[in-house]
Enzyme design. Structure first.
Site, short mmCIF file in Angstrom:
data_model
loop_
_atom_site.label_atom_id
_atom_site.label_comp_id
_atom_site.label_asym_id
_atom_site.label_seq_id
_atom_site.Cartn_x
_atom_site.Cartn_y
_atom_site.Cartn_z
N ASP A 108 -46.35 42.83 -178.65
CA ASP A 108 -46.93 41.30 -178.51
C ASP A 108 -48.54 41.49 -179.15
OD1 ASP A 108 -47.35 42.52 -174.86
OD2 ASP A 108 -48.53 43.02 -176.63
N HIS A 123 -42.22 50.08 -181.26
CA HIS A 123 -41.12 49.11 -181.43
C HIS A 123 -41.45 48.01 -182.17
CE1 HIS A 123 -39.48 51.20 -177.31
NE2 HIS A 123 -39.04 51.76 -178.40
N CYS A 152 -35.28 34.56 -196.66
CA CYS A 152 -36.22 35.07 -197.37
C CYS A 152 -36.34 34.30 -198.69
CB CYS A 152 -35.60 36.47 -197.78
SG CYS A 152 -36.76 37.58 -198.85
N CYS A 155 -35.12 36.58 -201.60
CA CYS A 155 -33.59 36.78 -202.18
C CYS A 155 -32.95 36.30 -201.40
CB CYS A 155 -33.64 38.61 -201.55
SG CYS A 155 -33.36 38.81 -199.92
C1 BV8 Z 1 -32.88 55.01 -181.34
C2 BV8 Z 1 -38.35 45.98 -179.23
C3 BV8 Z 1 -31.76 56.67 -182.52
C4 BV8 Z 1 -37.39 44.81 -179.33
C5 BV8 Z 1 -37.18 47.54 -177.97
C6 BV8 Z 1 -26.14 54.13 -177.08
C7 BV8 Z 1 -26.11 53.41 -178.49
C8 BV8 Z 1 -27.38 53.44 -179.22
C9 BV8 Z 1 -28.49 53.82 -178.62
C10 BV8 Z 1 -28.51 54.45 -177.51
C11 BV8 Z 1 -27.38 54.58 -176.83
N1 BV8 Z 1 -27.89 55.24 -175.75
C12 BV8 Z 1 -29.13 55.48 -175.48
C13 BV8 Z 1 -29.39 54.88 -176.86
C14 BV8 Z 1 -30.87 54.87 -177.04
C15 BV8 Z 1 -31.46 53.64 -177.06
C16 BV8 Z 1 -31.95 53.52 -175.61
O1 BV8 Z 1 -32.67 53.96 -174.97
N2 BV8 Z 1 -31.33 52.81 -174.56
C17 BV8 Z 1 -31.32 52.45 -173.32
C18 BV8 Z 1 -31.28 51.28 -172.83
C19 BV8 Z 1 -30.39 53.37 -172.63
N3 BV8 Z 1 -32.81 53.54 -177.84
C20 BV8 Z 1 -32.60 53.25 -178.96
O2 BV8 Z 1 -31.58 52.47 -179.41
C21 BV8 Z 1 -33.80 53.16 -179.94
N4 BV8 Z 1 -33.31 53.98 -181.06
O3 BV8 Z 1 -32.61 55.79 -180.39
O4 BV8 Z 1 -32.47 55.20 -182.44
C22 BV8 Z 1 -30.39 56.14 -182.36
C23 BV8 Z 1 -29.58 55.26 -183.21
C24 BV8 Z 1 -28.16 54.97 -183.20
C25 BV8 Z 1 -27.70 55.55 -182.16
C26 BV8 Z 1 -28.22 56.33 -181.05
C27 BV8 Z 1 -29.75 56.71 -181.34
C28 BV8 Z 1 -34.65 52.17 -180.13
C29 BV8 Z 1 -35.27 51.49 -178.66
C30 BV8 Z 1 -36.29 50.40 -179.02
C31 BV8 Z 1 -35.18 49.06 -178.63
N5 BV8 Z 1 -36.64 48.05 -178.81
N6 BV8 Z 1 -38.19 46.57 -177.93
C32 BV8 Z 1 -37.82 43.72 -178.24
O5 BV8 Z 1 -38.97 43.79 -177.79
O6 BV8 Z 1 -37.20 42.47 -178.54
S1 BV8 Z 1 -37.00 48.16 -176.18
C33 BV8 Z 1 -37.68 47.11 -175.15
O7 BV8 Z 1 -37.32 47.64 -173.89
C34 BV8 Z 1 -39.23 47.45 -175.08
O8 BV8 Z 1 -39.94 47.39 -176.27
C35 BV8 Z 1 -39.37 48.46 -174.01
O9 BV8 Z 1 -39.72 49.70 -174.72
C36 BV8 Z 1 -38.13 48.30 -173.36
C37 BV8 Z 1 -38.49 47.84 -172.02
O10 BV8 Z 1 -39.20 48.72 -171.39
P1 BV8 Z 1 -40.36 48.45 -170.70
O11 BV8 Z 1 -41.62 48.35 -171.51
O12 BV8 Z 1 -40.74 49.80 -169.49
O13 BV8 Z 1 -40.32 47.20 -169.88
P2 BV8 Z 1 -39.43 47.15 -168.37
O14 BV8 Z 1 -39.08 45.51 -168.30
O15 BV8 Z 1 -38.18 47.94 -168.47
O16 BV8 Z 1 -40.22 47.55 -167.23
C38 BV8 Z 1 -41.60 47.32 -167.02
C39 BV8 Z 1 -42.22 48.10 -165.83
O17 BV8 Z 1 -43.44 47.68 -165.53
C40 BV8 Z 1 -41.36 47.85 -164.77
O18 BV8 Z 1 -41.15 49.41 -164.31
C41 BV8 Z 1 -42.18 47.49 -163.67
O19 BV8 Z 1 -42.34 48.00 -162.29
C42 BV8 Z 1 -43.75 47.78 -164.31
N7 BV8 Z 1 -44.70 46.84 -163.98
C43 BV8 Z 1 -44.44 45.21 -163.98
N8 BV8 Z 1 -45.74 44.55 -163.81
C44 BV8 Z 1 -46.52 45.54 -163.87
C45 BV8 Z 1 -45.93 46.65 -163.98
N9 BV8 Z 1 -46.66 48.06 -163.89
C46 BV8 Z 1 -48.06 47.90 -163.75
N10 BV8 Z 1 -48.76 46.65 -163.67
C47 BV8 Z 1 -47.89 45.56 -163.69
N11 BV8 Z 1 -48.64 44.48 -163.53
#
Ligand code: BV8
Length: 253
Positions: A108, A123, A152, A155
């Site tokens: 963001d 990300h 685009c 292209c």
């Molecule tokens: C990769 C951008 C190599 C987009 C995001 C099977 C097939 C393919 C891949 C995988 C697989 N298994 C695992 C993987 C790896 C995968 C992964 O990790 N999957 C998970 C779901 C198991 N990762 C990937 O694919 C990454 N690339 O590994 O490449 C590869 C390639 C091919 C095959 C294998 C490996 C790419 C990951 C990036 C994805 N893009 N974002 C968009 O935003 O639209 S991820 C997106 O979700 C966010 O960016 C962020 O990273 C994630 C969310 O996480 P959080 O930020 O933690 O948010 P969340 O809501 O979960 O939690 C919020 C927390 O805040 C909570 O705990 C809450 O309690 C707390 N909170 C709330 N309010 C407050 C607070 N804390 C404090 N104060 C408050 N007020």
């Protein structure tokens, strides 16, 4: 309980003496700015889709219009949002510590709008749009024809948000800088992240293994903690200003 009471004096001492602080933020840091956390972002209109439907190359290929509209909706939310006290405290922290590395999973841009510099965006950034084929940033595009995603101008391929989708590799330089900071910092703060998404989720562990003190600031922290691990169940917008007050209230930068 007031955030000030949550802060362990050991953590304050670690912050004051740290030469290099590394910070990893997640969606929780932007939640108090009104940006739904990633899983919340599937509320309402989007509740029936999984992240893989909306934030993956396969999802985009299957239904590019739906993915484009989801990101357009989130872009609008971000445009209306403002940095909150948690973002501002992290920008302020850079004035107090010799070296601060701010790493974010968020797309963001609110850290930059709060004044943080050299933010490592693991990300990507939803404010940038790129050509799905060439990868280059596209500043202006034409939506008058009603076709979504727009094409685009160079292209003719579809445009897409400049974010890293599931199954896509993270930017190499960003990830290398994040690993280096995790392995060389004295104190690692993991703030507002569920720690579910790799490889970002491995950074706090890498810091701990390299001998750093680690503090996890979140709303659903469950792990029992003892130094060099600290866990604080608090809103980042309250806790982070309290942490700076505890460390430096009597000694301005
Ligand atoms: C990769 C951008 C190599 C987009 C995001 C099977 C097939 C393919 C891949 C995988 C697989 N298994 C695992 C993987 C790896 C995968 C992964 O990790 N999957 C998970 C779901 C198991 N990762 C990937 O694919 C990454 N690339 O590994 O490449 C590869 C390639 C091919 C095959 C294998 C490996 C790419 C990951 C990036 C994805 N893009 N974002 C968009 O935003 O639209 S991820 C997106 O979700 C966010 O960016 C962020 O990273 C994630 C969310 O996480 P959080 O930020 O933690 O948010 P969340 O809501 O979960 O939690 C919020 C927390 O805040 C909570 O705990 C809450 O309690 C707390 N909170 C709330 N309010 C407050 C607070 N804390 C404090 N104060 C408050 N007020």
């Amino acid at each position: 309980m007031s955030a000030d009471l949550l802060i362990d004096p050991g953590l304050v001492a670690a912050l004051r003496r740290a030469r290099h602080v590394a910070v990893l933020t997640g969606a929780g840091v932007s939640a108090e700015s009104g940006i739904p956390t990633f899983r919340d972002a599937q509320t309402g209109l989007w509740a029936s889709f999984s992240p893989e439907d909306l934030a993956s190359p396969a999802g985009f290929r299957r239904n590019p219009r739906r993915v484009w509209e989801w990101y357009a909706w989130r872009r609008e939310l971000v445009a209306q949002a403002a940095p909150n006290p948690g973002h501002l405290a992290l920008a302020e922290l850079a004035r107090y510590v010799p070296q601060l590395t701010l790493i974010t999973q968020n797309v963001d841009g609110l850290h930059q709008r709060a004044g943080s510099e050299a933010v490592i965006e693991l990300h990507g950034n939803i404010g940038r749009v790129v050509c799905a084929e060439e990868g280059g940033v596209v500043e202006q595009w034409d939506e008058s024809g009603g076709e979504l995603p727009p094409r685009c101008p160079r292209c003719g391929a579809h445009l897409r948000p400049d974010v890293v989708w599931f199954g896509e590799l993270l930017p190499e330089a960003a990830m290398a800088a994040a690993w280096a900071a995790a392995r060389s910092c004295d104190l690692f703060l993991s703030i507002g992240t569920s720690g579910l998404v790799e490889p970002a989720a491995s950074l706090p562990r890498a810091a701990m293994q390299a001998g750093a003190t680690v503090a996890v600031i979140n709303l659903d922290v469950t792990t029992a903690a003892r130094p060099p691990l600290y866990t604080l169940n608090a809103r980042s917008g309250e806790l982070l200003p309290a942490l700076l007050r505890a460390a430096w209230d009597d000694t301005p930068p």
